[in-house]
Design a protein around this motif. Sequence first.
Motif, PDB file in Angstrom:
ATOM      1  N   LEU A  89       0.682  -1.188   0.034  1.00  0.00           N
ATOM      2  CA  LEU A  89      -0.016   0.145   0.112  1.00  0.00           C
ATOM      3  C   LEU A  89       0.926   1.144   0.157  1.00  0.00           C
ATOM      4  CD1 LEU A  89      -2.904  -1.145   2.529  1.00  0.00           C
ATOM      5  CD2 LEU A  89      -3.146  -0.753   0.031  1.00  0.00           C
ATOM      6  N   ALA A  90       2.004   1.140   0.788  1.00  0.00           N
ATOM      7  CA  ALA A  90       2.926   2.335   0.813  1.00  0.00           C
ATOM      8  C   ALA A  90       3.456   2.766  -0.708  1.00  0.00           C
ATOM      9  CB  ALA A  90       3.939   1.924   1.821  1.00  0.00           C
ATOM     10  N   ALA A  91       3.983   1.608  -1.387  1.00  0.00           N
ATOM     11  CA  ALA A  91       4.545   1.675  -2.515  1.00  0.00           C
ATOM     12  C   ALA A  91       3.590   2.179  -3.687  1.00  0.00           C
ATOM     13  CB  ALA A  91       4.818   0.099  -3.094  1.00  0.00           C
ATOM     14  N   LEU A  92       2.158   1.663  -3.675  1.00  0.00           N
ATOM     15  CA  LEU A  92       0.890   2.202  -4.265  1.00  0.00           C
ATOM     16  C   LEU A  92       1.067   3.506  -4.129  1.00  0.00           C
ATOM     17  CD1 LEU A  92      -1.089   1.602  -6.407  1.00  0.00           C
ATOM     18  CD2 LEU A  92      -2.497   0.956  -4.529  1.00  0.00           C
ATOM     19  N   ALA A  93       1.012   4.267  -2.938  1.00  0.00           N
ATOM     20  CA  ALA A  93       0.615   5.542  -2.573  1.00  0.00           C
ATOM     21  C   ALA A  93       1.650   6.505  -3.218  1.00  0.00           C
ATOM     22  CB  ALA A  93       0.496   5.784  -1.018  1.00  0.00           C
ATOM     23  N   VAL A  94       2.886   5.931  -3.265  1.00  0.00           N
ATOM     24  CA  VAL A  94       3.925   6.678  -3.677  1.00  0.00           C
ATOM     25  C   VAL A  94       3.779   6.753  -5.344  1.00  0.00           C
ATOM     26  CG1 VAL A  94       6.232   6.712  -3.985  1.00  0.00           C
ATOM     27  CG2 VAL A  94       5.622   6.184  -1.926  1.00  0.00           C
ATOM     28  N   GLY A  95       3.340   5.832  -5.856  1.00  0.00           N
ATOM     29  CA  GLY A  95       3.291   5.798  -7.222  1.00  0.00           C
ATOM     30  C   GLY A  95       2.302   6.802  -7.578  1.00  0.00           C
ATOM     31  N   VAL A  96       1.058   6.595  -7.097  1.00  0.00           N
ATOM     32  CA  VAL A  96      -0.024   7.418  -7.485  1.00  0.00           C
ATOM     33  C   VAL A  96       0.474   9.119  -7.110  1.00  0.00           C
ATOM     34  CG1 VAL A  96      -2.628   8.264  -6.658  1.00  0.00           C
ATOM     35  CG2 VAL A  96      -1.665   5.875  -6.767  1.00  0.00           C
ATOM     36  N   ALA A  97       1.021   9.039  -6.062  1.00  0.00           N
ATOM     37  CA  ALA A  97       1.463  10.590  -5.932  1.00  0.00           C
ATOM     38  C   ALA A  97       2.209  11.064  -7.257  1.00  0.00           C
ATOM     39  CB  ALA A  97       2.272  10.714  -4.693  1.00  0.00           C
ATOM     40  N   ALA A  98       3.258  10.309  -7.725  1.00  0.00           N
ATOM     41  CA  ALA A  98       4.224  10.713  -8.615  1.00  0.00           C
ATOM     42  C   ALA A  98       3.602  10.859  -9.918  1.00  0.00           C
ATOM     43  CB  ALA A  98       5.188   9.405  -8.912  1.00  0.00           C
ATOM     44  N   LEU A  99       2.496  10.078 -10.121  1.00  0.00           N
ATOM     45  CA  LEU A  99       1.724  10.112 -11.584  1.00  0.00           C
ATOM     46  C   LEU A  99       0.712  11.392 -11.309  1.00  0.00           C
ATOM     47  CD1 LEU A  99       0.663   8.936 -14.185  1.00  0.00           C
ATOM     48  CD2 LEU A  99      -0.940   7.779 -12.675  1.00  0.00           C
ATOM     49  N   ALA A 100       0.185  11.796 -10.212  1.00  0.00           N
ATOM     50  CA  ALA A 100      -0.439  12.796 -10.193  1.00  0.00           C
ATOM     51  C   ALA A 100       0.487  14.245 -10.325  1.00  0.00           C
ATOM     52  CB  ALA A 100      -1.016  13.021  -8.747  1.00  0.00           C
ATOM     53  N   ALA A 101       1.733  14.031  -9.971  1.00  0.00           N
ATOM     54  CA  ALA A 101       2.527  15.454 -10.205  1.00  0.00           C
ATOM     55  C   ALA A 101       2.912  15.479 -11.686  1.00  0.00           C
ATOM     56  CB  ALA A 101       3.742  15.198  -9.343  1.00  0.00           C
ATOM     57  N   MET A 102       2.827  14.336 -12.535  1.00  0.00           N
ATOM     58  CA  MET A 102       3.327  14.646 -13.938  1.00  0.00           C
ATOM     59  C   MET A 102       2.215  14.611 -14.926  1.00  0.00           C
ATOM     60  SD  MET A 102       6.208  11.402 -14.281  1.00  0.00           S
ATOM     61  CE  MET A 102       5.042  10.061 -13.878  1.00  0.00           C
ATOM     62  N   LEU A 103       0.798  14.307 -14.495  1.00  0.00           N
ATOM     63  CA  LEU A 103      -0.046  14.772 -15.316  1.00  0.00           C
ATOM     64  C   LEU A 103      -0.295  16.056 -15.914  1.00  0.00           C
ATOM     65  CD1 LEU A 103      -3.036  12.718 -13.839  1.00  0.00           C
ATOM     66  CD2 LEU A 103      -1.865  12.165 -16.071  1.00  0.00           C
ATOM     67  N   PRO A 104      -0.122  17.317 -15.227  1.00  0.00           N
ATOM     68  CA  PRO A 104      -0.372  18.475 -15.730  1.00  0.00           C
ATOM     69  C   PRO A 104       0.731  19.018 -16.783  1.00  0.00           C
ATOM     70  CG  PRO A 104      -0.552  18.590 -13.172  1.00  0.00           C
ATOM     71  CD  PRO A 104      -0.342  17.205 -13.657  1.00  0.00           C
ATOM     72  N   ARG A 105       1.768  18.408 -16.450  1.00  0.00           N
ATOM     73  CA  ARG A 105       2.993  18.848 -17.639  1.00  0.00           C
ATOM     74  C   ARG A 105       2.804  18.054 -18.838  1.00  0.00           C
ATOM     75  NH1 ARG A 105       7.843  21.003 -17.757  1.00  0.00           N
ATOM     76  NH2 ARG A 105       9.496  20.005 -18.939  1.00  0.00           N
ATOM     77  N   GLY A 106       2.315  16.864 -18.604  1.00  0.00           N
ATOM     78  CA  GLY A 106       2.233  16.064 -19.827  1.00  0.00           C
ATOM     79  C   GLY A 106       0.997  16.645 -20.696  1.00  0.00           C
ATOM     80  N   ARG A 107       0.033  17.091 -20.083  1.00  0.00           N
ATOM     81  CA  ARG A 107      -1.022  17.502 -20.950  1.00  0.00           C
ATOM     82  C   ARG A 107      -0.738  18.892 -21.605  1.00  0.00           C
ATOM     83  NH1 ARG A 107      -5.749  17.360 -16.177  1.00  0.00           N
ATOM     84  NH2 ARG A 107      -6.201  14.906 -16.486  1.00  0.00           N
ATOM     85  N   ARG A 108       0.031  19.739 -21.038  1.00  0.00           N
ATOM     86  CA  ARG A 108       0.758  20.976 -21.835  1.00  0.00           C
ATOM     87  C   ARG A 108       1.588  20.679 -22.840  1.00  0.00           C
ATOM     88  NH1 ARG A 108       1.765  22.504 -16.335  1.00  0.00           N
ATOM     89  NH2 ARG A 108       3.795  22.220 -16.638  1.00  0.00           N
ATOM     90  N   THR A 109       2.506  19.763 -22.606  1.00  0.00           N
ATOM     91  CA  THR A 109       3.385  19.265 -23.870  1.00  0.00           C
ATOM     92  C   THR A 109       2.612  18.273 -24.932  1.00  0.00           C
ATOM     93  OG1 THR A 109       4.387  17.456 -22.514  1.00  0.00           O
ATOM     94  CG2 THR A 109       5.127  19.870 -22.494  1.00  0.00           C
ATOM     95  N   ARG A 110       1.413  17.854 -24.684  1.00  0.00           N
ATOM     96  CA  ARG A 110       0.590  16.917 -25.593  1.00  0.00           C
ATOM     97  C   ARG A 110       1.530  15.479 -25.504  1.00  0.00           C
ATOM     98  NH1 ARG A 110      -1.914  20.304 -30.612  1.00  0.00           N
ATOM     99  NH2 ARG A 110      -3.030  21.758 -29.194  1.00  0.00           N
ATOM    100  N   TRP A 111       1.996  15.379 -24.226  1.00  0.00           N
ATOM    101  CA  TRP A 111       2.835  14.131 -24.037  1.00  0.00           C
ATOM    102  C   TRP A 111       4.054  13.785 -25.269  1.00  0.00           C
ATOM    103  CZ3 TRP A 111       1.942  12.202 -19.589  1.00  0.00           C
ATOM    104  CH2 TRP A 111       0.554  12.690 -18.984  1.00  0.00           C
ATOM    105  N   ARG A 112       4.526  15.166 -25.852  1.00  0.00           N
ATOM    106  CA  ARG A 112       5.590  15.079 -26.441  1.00  0.00           C
ATOM    107  C   ARG A 112       7.053  15.310 -25.698  1.00  0.00           C
ATOM    108  NH1 ARG A 112       3.530  18.223 -31.465  1.00  0.00           N
ATOM    109  NH2 ARG A 112       2.845  19.895 -29.763  1.00  0.00           N
ATOM    110  N   PRO A 113       7.979  14.800 -26.146  1.00  0.00           N
ATOM    111  CA  PRO A 113       9.265  15.296 -25.495  1.00  0.00           C
ATOM    112  C   PRO A 113       9.596  16.657 -25.727  1.00  0.00           C
ATOM    113  CG  PRO A 113       9.637  13.589 -26.826  1.00  0.00           C
ATOM    114  CD  PRO A 113       8.241  13.485 -26.958  1.00  0.00           C
TER     115      PRO A 113
END
Length: 429
Positions: free
Chosen positions: A375-399
């Motif tokens: 559960l602790a590992a899952l929580a860390v993963g969810v937190a990391a994903l939540a931090a990356m979503l806004p940036r991905g949307r701005r760049t349309r997931w392009r590097p």
Amino acid sequence: MVRDRPMAAFALVGTVLATAVVVPAPAPARAATAVCQNPSDPGQVNTETPWHQRWLAPQRVWPFSTGAGVRVAVIDSGTDSSHPQLTGRVTTGFDALRNAPGGDVDCVSHGTAVASIIAAERQEGVGFHGLAPDATIVPIRVSERIATEKDGDTVTGAVFAQAIERAVDDGADVINMSVTLYHPDPDVEQAVRYALEKDVVLVAAAGNLHQDGARPDPVPYPAGYDGVIGVGAVDQHGARVRQSQIGPYVDIVAPGGAVVAATRVFGHNVYDGTSFATPMVSATAALIRSAEPGLSAKEVTRRLLATADPARGDASRGYGSGMLNPYRAVTERLTTAKPVAQPPLPEVPQDAAAQARAERWALFGRLALWVGLALAALAVGVAALAAMLPRGRRTRWRPTRPAAPPPAGPEIDEPEEIFFRVPTSTPRG
């Protein structure tokens, strides 16, 4: 000095009584007797509990022994039997100076102080009392005044030897010698041997001529004889009293700095020196002999030394085996027997149901640990994903890559551009 090897051949001539520090107090003195030319004044009654009694706590020992039935000979300046706390506790004794009965007279209070530390009666309103209040004092008088090394009466070896032998013949179980002699005499050596053969506990002061390192301390007798317990003095902080001597003849230490004791006639004063530490050891020996009459003098001596508390220094610094502890000396038993093998402990029967419960709880604990980690590992993963979503949307997931910096070259001054505002309509006339 207590040893197991045979006694060395020493003898004695001359005596020095340990110096007492006396705080005088005006009080009516008893009329001088025929043997007292300049009797000392009595002191004032002490109403507070002295520090050495609080330290040694003899009341803890009294349920086991009070010294009843034990005779303690005090070889000193005599013992005033008229003191209220010593009345009925002092025999007539012997005056070795005149070879006649009458040791129950004291002109200088020294012997009375020593005897009172041993057997002074407890009285209402009086803070001071003896450590073995039911012991009997046998006074043997060998001096008429307190002496020092440079001035004062001397005692011949013959007189001192007679005092020891008389104490033994009068039935003493313990002999207290708050007397320090610095010269040998075969008569005294023989008297000491006689007392040891008669199973008497011998206790002597270690002397008050410490040289502060200038030269070795003079050997005191009879403390320096084998079979005699040599006693040093400590103060209320447990430190050796400065004048208390250092040497292999110090077997044990006891309170001897600013201790309270009785004066002749009545009252009390404050005293310093090994003379007043010695009766505390003698009193403890009396407590042991009263509690266990079957013990030999050697066994009593061994008990005293083996039950001493650790002191601030070792034998090389004048502390001997340590600090006197009357309670331990009376209550602790010593033995030379070999250890007794104990049977093995029985096996404890196991409860199958309890064992099964314990195993289930252990399994549950391990599962809970792994679930918690997942559960602790899952929580860390969810937190990391939540931090990356806004940036991905701005760049349309392009590097994205950072723009390359312009090439370096010489700097060229650009002409300053001037801008004019062109009106968009013609002004009216």
